[in-house]
Design a protein around this motif. Sequence first.
Motif, mmCIF file in Angstrom:
data_model
loop_
_atom_site.group_PDB
_atom_site.id
_atom_site.type_symbol
_atom_site.label_atom_id
_atom_site.label_comp_id
_atom_site.label_asym_id
_atom_site.label_seq_id
_atom_site.Cartn_x
_atom_site.Cartn_y
_atom_site.Cartn_z
ATOM 1 N N TRP A 387 0.877 -1.177 0.000
ATOM 2 C CA TRP A 387 0.000 0.000 0.000
ATOM 3 C C TRP A 387 0.909 1.219 0.000
ATOM 4 O O TRP A 387 1.494 1.574 1.014
ATOM 5 C CB TRP A 387 -0.906 0.000 1.243
ATOM 6 N N ARG A 394 -2.418 7.958 -2.124
ATOM 7 C CA ARG A 394 -3.274 6.950 -1.520
ATOM 8 C C ARG A 394 -3.557 7.341 -0.089
ATOM 9 O O ARG A 394 -2.700 7.911 0.591
ATOM 10 C CB ARG A 394 -2.614 5.575 -1.571
ATOM 11 N N GLU A 395 -4.749 7.010 0.350
ATOM 12 C CA GLU A 395 -5.205 7.416 1.670
ATOM 13 C C GLU A 395 -4.372 6.781 2.785
ATOM 14 O O GLU A 395 -3.997 5.610 2.705
ATOM 15 C CB GLU A 395 -6.672 7.016 1.827
ATOM 16 N N VAL A 398 -4.975 3.650 6.790
ATOM 17 C CA VAL A 398 -5.900 2.741 6.141
ATOM 18 C C VAL A 398 -5.941 1.451 6.954
ATOM 19 O O VAL A 398 -4.957 1.081 7.607
ATOM 20 C CB VAL A 398 -5.471 2.478 4.675
ATOM 21 N N HIS A 412 -8.416 -3.679 2.043
ATOM 22 C CA HIS A 412 -8.082 -2.352 2.549
ATOM 23 C C HIS A 412 -9.349 -1.495 2.641
ATOM 24 O O HIS A 412 -10.140 -1.448 1.695
ATOM 25 C CB HIS A 412 -7.053 -1.677 1.645
ATOM 26 N N SER A 414 -11.128 2.314 4.122
ATOM 27 C CA SER A 414 -10.916 3.674 4.614
ATOM 28 C C SER A 414 -11.529 3.808 6.002
ATOM 29 O O SER A 414 -12.724 3.537 6.178
ATOM 30 C CB SER A 414 -11.567 4.684 3.674
ATOM 31 N N LEU A 421 -11.372 0.070 -0.280
ATOM 32 C CA LEU A 421 -10.426 0.701 -1.207
ATOM 33 C C LEU A 421 -9.769 -0.297 -2.145
ATOM 34 O O LEU A 421 -9.116 0.102 -3.110
ATOM 35 C CB LEU A 421 -9.357 1.458 -0.414
#
Length: 481
Positions: A387, A394-395, A398, A412, A414, A421
Amino acid sequence: MAFRLKRKLRQWLYLTHRWIGIVTCLFFAMWFISGVVMMYVAFPGLSEKERLAALPEIAWAKARLSPDDAMKAAGLTRYPRELRLMMLADEPVYRLIDRSGQRQTISAMDGRGVSEISEQQALAIAARHPASKSPHLEEMIDRDQWSVVARYDPLRPFYLIHLGDDAGTKLYVSSRSGEIALDTNRTERVWNWLGSIPHWIYPTILRQDQPLWRQVILWSSGICLVVGITGIWIGILRMRLKRRYASGNITPYRGWMAWHHVTGLIAGAFILTWMFSGWLSVNPGNVFADRNTARDMLQRYAGHDAATIAAKWPIAHPDTVEARFVWLDGSPLVITSSRSGVPTVLDASTGTAAVLPQDRLWDAAAKMLPTAQMTAREVLKDYDSYWYAHHRTRELPVLRAIFNDAAQTWIHISPVTGDVLGQVDSSRRTYRWMFNALHSLDFQLLLKYRPAWDIVVILLSILGTIVSISGVVVGWRYLKR
């Protein structure tokens, strides 16, 4: 007998590399040079940030239909994959995508289906874009170099609208739904002719035929892979480190051929793995699993399947350009987004701010794979090898739910919106190393300390280009003889 066979095999080895290499070295040079361009200029697309920035604020007073009414007007019996409220010029509309992928646009004012928009509506949509100065229709198109891929098929044909700004921005507005599908600017269009288009062998006439394009990539990169293998083999056979040639060099060659031999030995491993990973990019034989999350998993995560949400109406949250109506573990939510992209989660039944406790998200995630157990719950606060951000954000943080199913699935989620995600299983994690790592060199150590990644990739690309161009020169001389 064995000696003659060995000599014959070596002769074929040289002939194979020489004559196939004459053509393929042009491809090698094209791929290495265009790859460097792609490091800094991506193929045109519409990011989520760009999409939201081009939307006007929702006129809540005009939205007379509730989400339930919109689903009824669309004739849905199951909850759609997507249900969003936004503006189409001056009119609020619902955009729905059902389980089969079919799209519908329903007016939130009177419930009519929207299946066609006029040129005036398209220009009004473009006028709301933050870069718009003097928008004008350039042409009506079905498919061009930048909109060639199949994901745009449900939105074709497009109004191609020039915004009249200094960057030369053009919008692709769907004539069916009024959605902005894509934007391009002059810089992207020019540099992609030196980057993505030659690198992916992406001319429109070829790329519009997906099966044919895939076969071209498989065969061209596969043949180049053979050239790389034979080249390294010959390079090792002709190299002398201890008992050197009369000139004192490790190579018997001079001039361009010496450059080809020595740089090929230095960069041989990189060239070979780079070509192999490029061949894998189209997933030959569909060996690797699909990256998308299965619909039945998403339905179990939502915990609701009927075409109802009974949202408190109107939500009327300020500064909202889009409202998504979703279910999470049997609870209805509205996720609103501002033009800046900042999301707000609301309880659909009350219209008030909702809090998503992590325990609730873990419980919902556990239901996605009912025949497996969640063996680990990880909260990623920093990027890792699976990730990470590379060419796109990318957030973080997570949530990562790890399961003990046969595929060793990771999901994954949020922690802010509860959105799934993405997922990766053991097959996709293998693909990450065999394609992404070998082709893009997106190792975390290099990405973390940029420009270390830029320096390494550019230096290796220069070596690959030297090998390729020297091969072109040598091959040309053979052809002249």
